[in-house]
Design an enzyme around this catalytic site. Sequence first.
Site, mmCIF file in Angstrom:
data_model
loop_
_atom_site.group_PDB
_atom_site.id
_atom_site.type_symbol
_atom_site.label_atom_id
_atom_site.label_comp_id
_atom_site.label_asym_id
_atom_site.label_seq_id
_atom_site.Cartn_x
_atom_site.Cartn_y
_atom_site.Cartn_z
ATOM 1 N N TYR A 147 64.241 34.344 55.304
ATOM 2 C CA TYR A 147 64.968 35.516 54.375
ATOM 3 C C TYR A 147 64.421 36.979 54.799
ATOM 4 O O TYR A 147 65.245 37.844 54.892
ATOM 5 C CB TYR A 147 64.997 35.408 52.971
ATOM 6 C CG TYR A 147 65.403 36.235 52.118
ATOM 7 C CD1 TYR A 147 66.663 36.539 51.932
ATOM 8 C CD2 TYR A 147 64.372 37.320 51.324
ATOM 9 C CE1 TYR A 147 67.263 37.266 51.111
ATOM 10 C CE2 TYR A 147 64.846 38.072 50.420
ATOM 11 C CZ TYR A 147 66.479 38.160 50.435
ATOM 12 O OH TYR A 147 66.873 39.258 49.381
ATOM 13 N N SER B 106 65.290 44.229 51.195
ATOM 14 C CA SER B 106 64.102 43.274 50.182
ATOM 15 C C SER B 106 62.612 43.766 50.449
ATOM 16 O O SER B 106 62.095 44.094 51.664
ATOM 17 C CB SER B 106 64.312 41.857 50.387
ATOM 18 O OG SER B 106 63.323 41.114 49.595
#
Length: 340
Positions: free
Chosen positions: A160, A135
């Site tokens: 995350y 990501s």
Amino acid sequence: MSADFLQPRRVLVTGAAGFIGYHLCERLLDDGVQVLGVDSLTPYYDPRLKADRLARLSAREGFRFERLDLADRVATAELFAREPFDAVLHLAAQAGVRYSVENPLAYLDSNLAGMMNVLEGCRHARVGHLVYASSSSVYGAGNTMPLSEDKVTDRPVSLYAASKKANEVMAYSYSHLYDLPATGLRLFTVYGPWGRPDMAIFRFVRAIEERAPIDVYNHGQMRRDFTYVGDVVEAIVRVMHRPPQREGAAPPQRILNVGNSSPVMLMDFIACLEQALGKVADKRLLPMQPGDVPDTWADVTRLGELTGFSPATPIREGVQRFVDWYRAYVRERGEPPAAS
């Protein structure tokens, strides 16, 4: 970095009932690839949307589905022991930057244990190429733009992001120790039809359609490198065919950005939505949320050099496709999917 060409016939797609996983499976099936899709079908958001994606895939020749929690070490090992895969496309993960601030423990099983078990499966089965979703969040805040793959990524501002950085480090170690060809893709703000209800475009469109206010964080002073899902799928497929090779002491692994390389101000993005919907948004301006970053902007030079492709779908075109899908889906279903 050189790369031999891999022509996989049997591919494992994890997170197959998810947003990107669904589109990826459709593309692989179009290409004549035999696809085994796995998904734990967690209720992070409205399970009807996952069920509808899965129903469309299950109607396709060449697709099989198995419900599986990749954090289950024994079940995942059994899967790799009985099913031969030429390539593994690992997209399954607990998503959501903001959700990770409130529910950090939810990321341990899916994003860490799940990745570990996939790596072990690929190692023992001698899979030809593991492509996994990282990501843009790994870049954190404070880097100069655009973001190239050699920028600092050791200052994550959400769990995350930390879990995705951990995935990259784990994959590196397996490539180094076991010669596992692995490519991590740092995805930048993916959007498009069949997207997740918790994503900004989905929340904004639903609210505008219902004449409800939308929450605009950092008072709209954010830029995002919005990347259309079809471009992301094209990048994944092209990368899949080109596994990295060991070069001297360097293990067969790489990290690549996948982004539109054209950041859009949040207020301009909302203006695109307003135009596509033919309605004006009631904007509620709010401060920055914990875990967010003000800007993202992908440098995709390495992706282009490797594959000859760079994402380039214009934001207005991608937004219109999403709005058209959303309205058709709501007409068919009678109501929009819930965020959770």
